[in-house]
Design an enzyme around this catalytic site. Structure first.
Site, PDB file in Angstrom:
ATOM      1  N   ASP A  37      20.357  26.742  38.608  1.00 42.84           N
ATOM      2  CA  ASP A  37      19.302  26.369  39.545  1.00 42.84           C
ATOM      3  C   ASP A  37      18.612  27.658  39.986  1.00 42.84           C
ATOM      4  O   ASP A  37      19.239  28.520  40.613  1.00 42.84           O
ATOM      5  CB  ASP A  37      19.912  25.615  40.728  1.00 42.84           C
ATOM      6  CG  ASP A  37      18.867  25.127  41.726  1.00 42.84           C
ATOM      7  OD1 ASP A  37      17.749  25.683  41.754  1.00 42.84           O
ATOM      8  OD2 ASP A  37      19.172  24.200  42.497  1.00 42.84           O
ATOM      9  N   PHE A  89      23.520  24.514  47.017  1.00 39.77           N
ATOM     10  CA  PHE A  89      22.585  23.731  47.826  1.00 39.77           C
ATOM     11  C   PHE A  89      22.995  22.254  47.752  1.00 39.77           C
ATOM     12  O   PHE A  89      23.314  21.745  46.675  1.00 39.77           O
ATOM     13  CB  PHE A  89      21.155  23.926  47.303  1.00 39.77           C
ATOM     14  CG  PHE A  89      20.133  23.308  48.214  1.00 39.77           C
ATOM     15  CD1 PHE A  89      19.834  23.885  49.443  1.00 39.77           C
ATOM     16  CD2 PHE A  89      19.479  22.142  47.858  1.00 39.77           C
ATOM     17  CE1 PHE A  89      18.897  23.307  50.296  1.00 39.77           C
ATOM     18  CE2 PHE A  89      18.541  21.562  48.704  1.00 39.77           C
ATOM     19  CZ  PHE A  89      18.256  22.144  49.923  1.00 39.77           C
ATOM     20  N   ARG A 138      17.846  33.268  58.404  1.00 40.63           N
ATOM     21  CA  ARG A 138      17.446  33.590  57.034  1.00 40.63           C
ATOM     22  C   ARG A 138      16.014  34.108  57.005  1.00 40.63           C
ATOM     23  O   ARG A 138      15.116  33.483  57.573  1.00 40.63           O
ATOM     24  CB  ARG A 138      17.562  32.309  56.192  1.00 40.63           C
ATOM     25  CG  ARG A 138      17.234  32.488  54.745  1.00 40.63           C
ATOM     26  CD  ARG A 138      17.437  31.186  54.007  1.00 40.63           C
ATOM     27  NE  ARG A 138      16.221  30.388  54.016  1.00 40.63           N
ATOM     28  CZ  ARG A 138      16.017  29.335  53.220  1.00 40.63           C
ATOM     29  NH1 ARG A 138      16.960  28.934  52.378  1.00 40.63           N
ATOM     30  NH2 ARG A 138      14.899  28.672  53.267  1.00 40.63           N
ATOM     31  N   LYS A 160       8.609  27.168  46.344  1.00 38.08           N
ATOM     32  CA  LYS A 160       9.120  28.337  47.072  1.00 38.08           C
ATOM     33  C   LYS A 160       8.349  29.571  46.602  1.00 38.08           C
ATOM     34  O   LYS A 160       7.200  29.752  46.975  1.00 38.08           O
ATOM     35  CB  LYS A 160      10.630  28.450  46.840  1.00 38.08           C
ATOM     36  CG  LYS A 160      11.414  27.258  47.401  1.00 38.08           C
ATOM     37  CD  LYS A 160      12.909  27.422  47.132  1.00 38.08           C
ATOM     38  CE  LYS A 160      13.701  26.192  47.565  1.00 38.08           C
ATOM     39  NZ  LYS A 160      13.721  25.993  49.020  1.00 38.08           N
TER      40      LYS A 160
END
Lengths: 420, 420
Positions: free
Chosen positions: B216, B145, B390, B242
């Site tokens: 991560d 990311f 996604r 998230k």
């Protein structure tokens, strides 16, 4: 009738109420929640709740997050003004634009997000990198707020101890400006004494020695007019939850003068400071202006509370606010005068208007116990080590009659303490 | 009847509904707000709103902030449990204790606050400082990311470019482990492809070369069981907004293994990581455990939302959650199969259970436009550059029937797109 009795006579209270009757900011009090039976003299630790905040939080949680979900990051991005909702991507910039006029900055010189501590780290890193390599001293006030000192200690350790953090008494700051100093890290208003440094004067003197300045405006922003560009300031940080009333742990702000924006580097380079976050590029290309100092995903809930809280300032003339602040603090000092004669209280805040912010502090040998007694009586101030009683005044929601009530409470608490 | 027709026949839907009837997590859906007419497949970008959050926010704003003011920093500090309010000073630790079991950590190994980006910076600085000085390479996935890459770039620039950030394709990570590598900075589940790295295996292999690991967990925590201590992990960060459903920009968490806590240094040393913040000492003395990585004043509003959101996990068996996640994603892949034969869709998520998280992604040449059409139909997924569709699956609030509806919507959007 002694001086003491005269000051506490009803005639004094009526005179103060007369002042309140002509207070051009009196209507602002109705914009805050203030609990019954409390005189809240700690808005310099946590500003009171602006009444618009709970409904804004409810809207952001239930509609923007719960209802619109990820669409809120970009929805309504063309809207503007205080009623604008969603467009979370630009929320940090909208909040920055509301803070800018309070500190004498242009909107693109201000970034909002992270804590004051983290923002101090960003600016220290940027400023040290800009300074000539032979300048190794970070000059600071020995009585600076601890986190300012800690962040400098941590950064210096990360850089291998290359620098020397030099804490000196406030009175010696000017004498310590020299060619070995890279930057000054100073808080304009001392969190304990309320002593206010000469931001413009010290900035000019520092510049005379080629020194960069970082100003911590924790007890300045929202407390009185600040003019960073008028003073030629280089860098500044400030707090969202004291005089800006943004709520506990509200996001902090930082300022980078326009003339430094090409040379100052955002070393905490996160995706929200990228010129195009959703390009998902592998290399960091900074956004224009101070936006590059926004690092991670903005804390939308806390940031929305701050955004709503700042609207309180929309119709406030900061010169008028300062005049009221001085009137409140002058009144407080005057009413406290007879108590100082009777009890072991020492005023540590300068009487001179130019040398103080919006708080008044006293030393007292049993300060901790005294503050506990005061809080029990609904007079909420702060104890600060080792022996400081600190009283913050917020012209947006305090009246002169509040000052009178506070001193009545202090008098009773001192009497309860048995004369010491 | 073609294969395609069979899969979309009502009999398929009834079979899926039959699965839903036996879903041990079915009752969790009622704990979230989910807008009507939407299939929300973006909980891996922003988790949906847990219904307990708005009332918690209202209580924190109106009572804890508005009513109790600064007293809430320390009030009720002896209370505990999920109903505990106030005691804001220890709120970061209480939230850390709720996250710890989800990631296989002990509570004192977890700190909560700041953004994922800032936490990556803290851990990179700590780990680089611990590594032998001749190790100059930070090994990372070229498809990591972006903010992970940016933070490493920024820290390296601050350290004078002493290190080399070496991004390599995921398949080459193992071959690049060597004595010149100081640490690996890897995201367990790729944000685009959903490909999941072998956290335990890579950690062991890195350790075999004397390399420290930073993981991560942005797309892991709350999505499936994570066992950091079981894997012997060194450091980790993760995201609060998230799969933990903490709200937009929720505070992030970090993990420092107990065995490293004496040697790892908190270079972002702020007053809230001090062993005794209100001692107001001039030198930083770290708090025990991971608390030292809490820097500035906690963002109480955002942190309270995360605290309330985490209670959703209190009665959830993460093994059961993972089984449902795999059933949902297997179903999705199976239903999408016929569409792949007809349209230019390429599955980029591994089919192997061990190699993926809780998302499924496809390449499509007009992915951006396709996702816009899908969002218009109430199927909320994500477009990710350059050509990725996604779809994130959250077993706490998705049913197999939702998967069926999503594929119906995708089929319609593909048809609308004219066969390409």
């Amino acid at each position: 009738m002694t001086v003491f009795d005269r000051l506490f006579a009803n005639s004094t209270l009526s005179q103060l109420q007369e002042k309140d009757a002509h207070d051009p900011l009196a209507h602002k009090r109705a914009e805050f929640k203030l609990p019954e039976g409390v005189v809240y003299l700690d808005g310099n630790s946590l500003g009171a709740l602006p009444l618009t905040v709970p409904s804004r939080l409810a809207r952001v949680a239930e509609e923007e997050w719960g209802g619109q979900l990820i669409r809120s990051w970009t929805a309504n991005s063309s809207s503007s003004g205080t009623g604008a909702a969603q467009d979370w991507m630009n929320l940090p910039d909208r909040v920055a634009a509301k803070i800018a006029p309070l500190i004498g900055a242009q909107p693109h010189e201000v970034a909002v997000g992270d804590s004051t501590s983290v923002n101090i780290f960003k600016l220290l890193a940027a400023a040290l990198h800009m300074a000539a390599p032979e300048r190794r001293v970070i000059l600071t006030d020995a009585d600076n707020f601890p986190t300012d000192l800690y962040m400098a200690q941590g950064l210096n350790a990360l850089l291998g101890g290359r620098y020397e953090l030099r804490p000196v008494p406030g009175a010696n700051l000017e004498a310590n400006l020299s060619g070995e100093v890279a930057l000054t890290l100073l808080t304009e208003v001392d969190y304990r004494t309320g002593h206010r440094l000469d931001l413009a004067g010290l900035t000019a003197k520092a510049h005379g020695h080629g020194i960069l300045t970082i100003w911590d405006l924790a007890h300045s922003a929202g407390a009185f007019p600040v003019d960073l560009n008028g003073a030629g300031a280089d860098f500044a940080v400030g707090c969202g939850y004291k005089f800006l009333n943004g709520g506990p742990g509200a996001p902090s702000f930082l300022f980078v003068a326009e003339r430094h924006q090409d040379s100052a580097q955002a070393f905490l380079s996160g995706w929200m400071g990228h010129v195009d976050p959703f390009e998902m590029a592998r290399d960091f290309t900074p956004a224009p202006g101070a936006r590059r100092y926004v690092v991670g995903t903005p804390t939308v809930l806390s940031l929305s509370a701050l955004d709503a809280a700042l609207d309180v300032f929309a119709d406030v003339d900061m010169t008028v606010l300062r005049a009221k602040s001085l009137s409140l603090t002058d009144t407080f000092m005057e009413l406290m005068e007879p108590l100082m004669a009777q009890y072991p209280l020492t005023l540590v805040t300068p009487r001179n208007h130019d040398e103080r912010g919006s708080q008044v502090s006293y030393q007292h040998p049993q300060a901790r116990e005294m503050m506990e007694r005061l809080i029990g009586r609904g007079i909420l101030g702060d104890f600060r080590t080792p022996d400081i009683l600190r009283f913050g005044f917020t012209p947006l929601y305090h009246s002169h009659a509040d000052v009178w009530r506070a001193v009545q409470g202090i008098k009773a608490a001192l009497e309860e303490g048995g004369g010491t």
